[in-house]
Design an enzyme around this catalytic site. Structure first.
Site, PDB file in Angstrom:
ATOM      1  N   GLU A   1      -5.387  -8.285  -1.290  1.00  0.00           N
ATOM      2  CA  GLU A   1      -6.072  -8.109  -0.002  1.00  0.00           C
ATOM      3  C   GLU A   1      -7.517  -7.759  -0.268  1.00  0.00           C
ATOM      4  O   GLU A   1      -7.800  -6.893  -1.100  1.00  0.00           O
ATOM      5  CB  GLU A   1      -5.482  -6.951   0.820  1.00  0.00           C
ATOM      6  CG  GLU A   1      -4.208  -7.253   1.532  1.00  0.00           C
ATOM      7  CD  GLU A   1      -3.774  -6.112   2.459  1.00  0.00           C
ATOM      8  OE1 GLU A   1      -4.638  -5.457   3.069  1.00  0.00           O
ATOM      9  OE2 GLU A   1      -2.560  -5.890   2.547  1.00  0.00           O
TER      10      GLU A   1
ATOM     11  N   GLU B   1       0.837  -1.218   0.000  1.00  0.00           N
ATOM     12  CA  GLU B   1       0.000   0.000   0.000  1.00  0.00           C
ATOM     13  C   GLU B   1       0.867   1.262   0.000  1.00  0.00           C
ATOM     14  O   GLU B   1       0.761   2.111   0.893  1.00  0.00           O
ATOM     15  CB  GLU B   1      -0.958   0.001   1.193  1.00  0.00           C
ATOM     16  CG  GLU B   1      -1.998  -1.100   1.117  1.00  0.00           C
ATOM     17  CD  GLU B   1      -3.114  -0.994   2.151  1.00  0.00           C
ATOM     18  OE1 GLU B   1      -2.896  -0.339   3.180  1.00  0.00           O
ATOM     19  OE2 GLU B   1      -4.195  -1.552   1.921  1.00  0.00           O
TER      20      GLU B   1
HETATM   21  C1  BGP Z   1      -4.306  -2.907   4.852  1.00  0.00           C
HETATM   22  C2  BGP Z   1      -2.999  -3.479   5.262  1.00  0.00           C
HETATM   23  C3  BGP Z   1      -3.051  -4.735   6.021  1.00  0.00           C
HETATM   24  C4  BGP Z   1      -4.302  -4.984   6.805  1.00  0.00           C
HETATM   25  C5  BGP Z   1      -5.570  -4.471   6.171  1.00  0.00           C
HETATM   26  C6  BGP Z   1      -6.773  -4.431   7.067  1.00  0.00           C
HETATM   27  O1  BGP Z   1      -4.187  -1.536   4.991  1.00  0.00           O
HETATM   28  O2  BGP Z   1      -2.164  -3.689   4.152  1.00  0.00           O
HETATM   29  O3  BGP Z   1      -1.860  -4.852   6.712  1.00  0.00           O
HETATM   30  O4  BGP Z   1      -4.163  -4.761   8.121  1.00  0.00           O
HETATM   31  O5  BGP Z   1      -5.414  -3.202   5.593  1.00  0.00           O
HETATM   32  O6  BGP Z   1      -6.692  -3.343   7.949  1.00  0.00           O
HETATM   33  P1  BGP Z   1      -6.917  -3.497   9.496  1.00  0.00           P
HETATM   34  O7  BGP Z   1      -5.982  -4.544   9.938  1.00  0.00           O
HETATM   35  O8  BGP Z   1      -6.637  -2.197  10.084  1.00  0.00           O
HETATM   36  O9  BGP Z   1      -8.335  -3.906   9.660  1.00  0.00           O
END
Ligand code: BGP
Length: 475
Positions: free
Chosen positions: A366, A174
């Site tokens: 993701e 990201e």
């Molecule tokens: C993205 C990241 C992840 C993951 C996901 C979900 O921003 O790449 O590392 O964590 O989001 O976010 P969160 O864990 O805050 O729910």
């Protein structure tokens, strides 16, 4: 007529993890502290240096010791790919050490070996929201150009080590999120709105140069490597059809697209010149940077959780806190327990947007629903979670991926985020769960760390086995 949801042959199904959120063992076998370790209160808190006392990521979900059991469960689901990240501070504990830490490498030898023995190919992120904490403290993180060489050395170490074992690599997770959470993304202290914009864009420039350099290097080490960038994908909709809102959405979209544009086209897009001028931003290009940036990526990968709205009307700016960044709420969408708006069609839209723009293969690395799960006993007395809400979320999104593929978009694969429950990035919680596999651990660190299959485990297993065809049966 039920829609045909069969995916193309060779489509890669799997899940995604990040070292700092699942491994734990924060100081084991020579690992140094990373920036992620220092965010003991979540991504928007102040870093604690050095991290002290209890914090969830110190042990996370103990993937470091339980990876065999976890990988066996992924194999049982039929995974063909697992996205992992390598923790830079396991390999170079301070970032500027002369020699790599052999014990850190030995851990990834084992994880990658275990995956391959189950027929699961690793998709490896070089930097998933962490860097050695020492580099943040002593160098000012990515604001320092010196970090580029240190990153290249780290990348070279793992590229050579896994030359014949890994095909798919991602450079920075990201990468566009450095704009919104500078310490999380680049080891830079201060809140995004307070950090000097020239410094922020200079650090971003260093990451873009580093990304291009390792893309070139990776291709030299193994021409069969497929190296991609990774962007937080969040399509921006105009809140109304007012041209002012449409323009605002276009500008906001470009804040993220800029990163894809550089990675895919090999140079800064023309619109950034005006943006920099109007915001008095100065970015220093070293000699040769323009040439380096021409080393473009093989594919674009992205995360997708939600879409956003943009409006030029300040009074309508009711912000929805989402995946690190905030934007205006969309009145047509529902939201998760954490206020993330749910928009399956947004995934089809962004797939088309990226493909129209870059004509490069895409990888969804993701996607998922963070929810509070309750462990119950099923009829056979087995502990499980009845996570129909997660099944509904994933199914709706995957159907939109099938639609995008029918639109002609080339999609390499899909790795569901947090396939094993892990520590949330933004909120540093265990209770925000994404997995097909429940991990018995609470926000206060209590629990046995036992793993349990959720209802979605069997559902995903069926989706993979039927190459998406079973999605057509979902309501
Ligand atoms: C993205 C990241 C992840 C993951 C996901 C979900 O921003 O790449 O590392 O964590 O989001 O976010 P969160 O864990 O805050 O729910």
């Amino acid at each position: 007529m039920p829609q045909n949801t069969r995916f193309p042959e060779g489509f890669l199904w799997g899940g995604a993890l990040a070292a700092n959120q699942c491994e734990g063992a924060a100081q084991e076998d020579g690992k140094g502290f990373s920036t992620a370790d220092a965010l003991t209160h979540g991504v928007f808190g102040e870093p604690e240096v050095p991290p002290k006392g209890f914090y969830l990521k110190r042990e996370a979900v103990d993937f470091y010791h339980r990876y065999k059991e976890d990988i066996a469960l992924f194999a049982e689901m039929g995974f063909q790919v697992l996205r992992i990240s390598i923790s830079w501070s396991r390999i170079f504990p301070n970032g500027d050490d002369k020699e790599p830490n052999e014990k850190g490498l030995a851990f990834y030898d084992q994880v990658i070996g275990e995956l391959l023995s189950h027929g699961i190919q690793p998709l490896v992120t070089l930097s998933h929201y962490e860097m050695p904490l020492h580099l943040a403290e002593a160098y000012g993180g990515w604001a320092s150009r010196k970090v580029i060489d240190l990153f290249v050395r780290y990348a070279e170490t793992v590229f050579r080590r896994y030359r014949d074992k890994v095909t798919y690599w991602l450079t920075f997770n990201e990468i566009n999120m450095m704009l919104h959470a500078p310490f999380n993304g680049g080891g830079i202290r201060g809140k995004a709105e307070e950090v000097d914009k020239s410094l922020l864009y200079q650090a971003i420039h260093h990451q873009l140069v580093a990304s291009a350099l390792v893309t070139r290097l990776g291709h030299e080490i193994n021409p069969d490597f497929r190296i991609g960038c990774m962007i937080a994908g969040s399509p921006m909709y105009p809140l109304t059809c007012s041209p002012d809102d449409v323009l605002e959405a276009m500008q906001k979209d470009r804040q993220s697209l800029f990163f894809g544009d550089v990675h895919a086209r090999g140079s800064y897009p023309a619109y950034m010149k005006r943006y920099f001028e109007e915001h008095q931003i100065h970015v220093e290009f070293a000699e040769g940077d323009e040439e380096i940036l021409k080393n473009t990526v093989d594919f674009i990968s992205f995360s997708y959780y939600m879409s956003y709205c943009a409006t030029a009307d300040e009074e309508k700016n009711i912000l929805s806190r989402g995946n690190i960044m905030s934007a205006v709420k969309n009145p047509y969408l529902s939201e998760s327990e954490w206020g993330w708006q749910i928009d399956p069609k947004g995934l089809r839209i962004i797939l088309n947007q990226f493909y129209d723009r870059y004509q490069l293969p895409l990888f969804i690395v993701e996607n998922g629903l963070g929810a509070k799960d309750v462990l119950v006993e099923d009829e056979a007395g087995e502990k499980t979670v009845e996570d129909d809400y997660r099944i509904a979320y994933l199914s709706a999104h995957l159907k939109q991926v099938a639609e995008a593929i029918r639109d002609g978009v080339k999609v390499l694969g899909y790795t569901a985020w947090g396939c094993l429950d892990l520590v949330a990035n933004t909120s540093n919680q265990m209770s925000k769960r994404y997995g097909f596999i429940y991990v018995d651990r609470g926000d206060d660190g209590s629990g046995t760390m036992e793993r349990y299959r959720k209802k979605s485990f069997g559902w995903y297993q069926k989706v993979i086995a039927s190459n998406g065809e079973s999605l057509a049966e979902d309501l």
